[in-house]
Design a protein around this motif. Structure first.
Motif, PDB file in Angstrom:
ATOM      1  N   GLU A  35       0.842  -1.198   0.000  1.00 39.83           N
ATOM      2  CA  GLU A  35       0.000   0.000   0.000  1.00 39.83           C
ATOM      3  C   GLU A  35       0.882   1.256   0.000  1.00 39.83           C
ATOM      4  OE1 GLU A  35      -1.895   0.635   3.712  1.00 39.83           O
ATOM      5  OE2 GLU A  35      -2.793   2.503   3.029  1.00 39.83           O
ATOM      6  N   SER A 141     -13.448 -11.298  -0.427  1.00 37.21           N
ATOM      7  CA  SER A 141     -13.281  -9.840  -0.315  1.00 37.21           C
ATOM      8  C   SER A 141     -12.069  -9.391  -1.121  1.00 37.21           C
ATOM      9  CB  SER A 141     -13.090  -9.451   1.149  1.00 37.21           C
ATOM     10  OG  SER A 141     -11.939 -10.084   1.655  1.00 37.21           O
ATOM     11  N   LYS A 143      -9.149  -6.207  -1.290  1.00 38.25           N
ATOM     12  CA  LYS A 143      -8.581  -5.008  -0.651  1.00 38.25           C
ATOM     13  C   LYS A 143      -8.038  -4.099  -1.746  1.00 38.25           C
ATOM     14  CE  LYS A 143      -6.180  -5.404   3.343  1.00 38.25           C
ATOM     15  NZ  LYS A 143      -4.983  -5.682   4.177  1.00 38.25           N
ATOM     16  N   GLU A 146      -7.673   3.136  -2.870  1.00 39.35           N
ATOM     17  CA  GLU A 146      -8.501   4.062  -3.643  1.00 39.35           C
ATOM     18  C   GLU A 146      -7.754   5.382  -3.819  1.00 39.35           C
ATOM     19  OE1 GLU A 146     -12.353   5.112  -2.021  1.00 39.35           O
ATOM     20  OE2 GLU A 146     -12.947   5.992  -3.937  1.00 39.35           O
ATOM     21  N   LYS A 161      -6.363   5.762  -0.104  1.00 42.68           N
ATOM     22  CA  LYS A 161      -7.006   5.220   1.095  1.00 42.68           C
ATOM     23  C   LYS A 161      -7.255   3.721   0.904  1.00 42.68           C
ATOM     24  CE  LYS A 161     -11.390   6.255   2.254  1.00 42.68           C
ATOM     25  NZ  LYS A 161     -12.545   7.125   2.326  1.00 42.68           N
ATOM     26  N   LEU A 162      -7.021   2.941   1.954  1.00 44.26           N
ATOM     27  CA  LEU A 162      -7.295   1.499   1.860  1.00 44.26           C
ATOM     28  C   LEU A 162      -8.780   1.229   2.040  1.00 44.26           C
ATOM     29  CD1 LEU A 162      -4.873  -0.825   3.867  1.00 44.26           C
ATOM     30  CD2 LEU A 162      -5.293  -0.759   1.420  1.00 44.26           C
ATOM     31  N   LYS A 163      -9.324   0.292   1.271  1.00 48.30           N
ATOM     32  CA  LYS A 163     -10.742  -0.029   1.383  1.00 48.30           C
ATOM     33  C   LYS A 163     -10.923  -1.523   1.152  1.00 48.30           C
ATOM     34  CE  LYS A 163     -14.405   3.095  -0.033  1.00 48.30           C
ATOM     35  NZ  LYS A 163     -14.983   3.816  -1.147  1.00 48.30           N
ATOM     36  N   PHE A 165     -13.658  -4.396  -0.107  1.00 51.06           N
ATOM     37  CA  PHE A 165     -14.952  -4.649  -0.746  1.00 51.06           C
ATOM     38  C   PHE A 165     -15.349  -6.102  -0.500  1.00 51.06           C
ATOM     39  CE2 PHE A 165     -15.709  -1.035  -3.662  1.00 51.06           C
ATOM     40  CZ  PHE A 165     -14.517  -0.339  -3.472  1.00 51.06           C
ATOM     41  N   GLU A 169     -20.175  -6.157  -2.989  1.00 53.35           N
ATOM     42  CA  GLU A 169     -19.837  -4.751  -3.290  1.00 53.35           C
ATOM     43  C   GLU A 169     -18.948  -4.617  -4.529  1.00 53.35           C
ATOM     44  OE1 GLU A 169     -19.812  -2.920   1.267  1.00 53.35           O
ATOM     45  OE2 GLU A 169     -18.053  -3.967   0.527  1.00 53.35           O
ATOM     46  N   LEU A 185      -9.678   2.705  -8.406  1.00 54.38           N
ATOM     47  CA  LEU A 185      -9.498   1.580  -7.490  1.00 54.38           C
ATOM     48  C   LEU A 185      -8.365   0.669  -7.967  1.00 54.38           C
ATOM     49  CD1 LEU A 185     -13.292   0.720  -6.996  1.00 54.38           C
ATOM     50  CD2 LEU A 185     -11.834   2.100  -5.497  1.00 54.38           C
TER      51      LEU A 185
END
Ligand SMILES: Cc1cc2nc3c(=O)[nH]c(=O)nc-3n(C[C@H](O)[C@H](O)[C@H](O)COP(=O)(O)OP(=O)(O)OC[C@H]3O[C@@H](n4cnc5c(N)ncnc54)[C@H](O)[C@@H]3O)c2cc1C
Length: 322
Positions: A35, A141, A143, A146, A161-163, A165, A169, A185
């Motif tokens: 990241e 999921s 990761k 964004e 920013k880490l998000k 899903f 989603e 993304l």
């Protein structure tokens, strides 16, 4: 261009990073695994007003002969943790490695994907599929990093920013996902949800899939299926397909390869680009093809299919730097 932790190189040929073996250089190029490194690459791009392109395994793209006039960010996160019935893996892990690891650990659910090239990240973004399977069915999921486009951020480091899903989603669809629709993304990693299975059974299924692929898929450099299978409303055309192929049409989708075949384009060449003799939905590089040759051939195919069959084909591959 200055950067603290990542190495940013200049004027790097991109063709070797693609399965098509076509395309010019990246003005700037870096490889990232975390990241923090992605954030730093994004920061460099922003500071220098550069466009970015996220590169996975390069197996679904055509790069322009002029290359990419920005920063190419190659995702190299190949981390992999095997859990009881799931695999947590980095977006840069090769998809075939993930499929092999699932088998080695007697986890079923991915055998359909044996032989699909590229990275896990690329497979998620395009919801890769084959023989009735799709990666969406194995995703727990995803990761992502964004990219925050808001220029008024007080802290310059808040550009990403880490998000996480969840599957629902991810907006998965035929060869599509939210990650394809939203260029901000960048997929960092995912959790693949699998099931306990029998190793010999998984191996047998993988062998069967690989055998089928070997019969169909050309070995010349290509980016895989060039066009998506279109949804067709013309009932006569669907009936013609069903009679010709002695099979029924699913979800009103006709194989792009069959449509191209109907126009007699199998074997058609422009420069070093050719409609494969083995499978008409593969445009292959028969040696020294320029991106320009591919573009001309793709336009010609689209025109013929539209004029003769009334169907508009849409590329499955991504064009980069055009
Ligand atoms: C011989 C051959 C056979 C194939 N067979 C199949 C098949 O059976 N089924 C199938 O579905 N596909 C198939 N493909 C196409 C291709 O392998 C898949 O689409 C693959 O999933 C693409 O992954 P990649 O890492 O190579 O993506 P790339 O080609 O590197 O990139 C494709 C797109 O995804 C984006 N991307 C890549 N990584 C990320 C990330 N981490 N975050 C956000 N965006 C990202 C890129 O920006 C680009 O827009 C085949 C290709 C070849 C060459």
């Amino acid at each position: 261009m200055k950067s603290q932790g990542i190495k940013i190189q200049e004027n790097i040929p991109l063709a070797p990073f693609t399965t098509f073996k076509i395309g010019g250089p990246a003005r700037f190029f870096c490889e990232v695994s975390s990241e923090e490194e992605i954030s730093e690459a994004l920061r460099c791009a922003k500071d220098n007003n550069l466009k970015i392109f996220v590169l996975g395994g390069g197996s679904n793209i055509l790069i322009s002969d002029d290359g990419f006039d920005g920063l190419v960010i190659r995702i190299l996160n190949t981390s992999c943790i095997i859990h009881d019935t799931s695999i947590e893996c980095g977006a840069g892990l090769s998809f075939s490695k993930a499929v092999g690891l699932a088998k080695e650990n007697s986890l079923s659910g991915l055998a359909w994907a044996a032989g699909i090239p590229g990275s896990v990240g690329g497979a998620i973004r395009g919801n890769a599929g084959a023989y009735g399977g799709e990666i969406k069915d194995c995703i727990e999921s995803v990761k992502v990093v964004e990219i925050m486009q808001n220029a008024n951020l007080k802290n310059k480091n808040d550009n990403a920013k880490l998000k996480i899903f969840t599957n629902s989603e991810c907006g998965f669809n035929y060869r599509s996902s939210i990650f394809k629709q939203n260029q901000n993304l960048i997929i960092l990693s995912c959790v693949l949800k699998l099931e306990k299975g029998d190793k010999a059974g998984i191996e047998a299924k993988m062998k069967e899939v690989i055998g089928k692929r070997a019969q169909k898929i050309p070995t010349d450099p290509s980016p895989g299926s060039f066009f998506q299978n279109p949804t067709v409303t013309n009932k006569n055309l669907i009936a013609r397909f069903e009679k010709d192929m002695e099979t029924s049409c699913r979800d009103s989708k006709l194989p792009a390869g069959w449509l191209i075949d109907e126009t007699g384009l199998r074997g058609k060449k422009i420069g070093g680009a050719m409609v494969s003799e083995k499978h008409a939905n593969f445009v292959v590089n028969i040696g020294g093809a320029k991106a320009q040759d591919i573009m001309m051939l793709a336009s010609y195919i689209k025109m013929k299919v539209r004029d003769e069959l009334g169907v508009q084909l849409k590329e499955e591959i991504q064009y980069v730097g055009f």
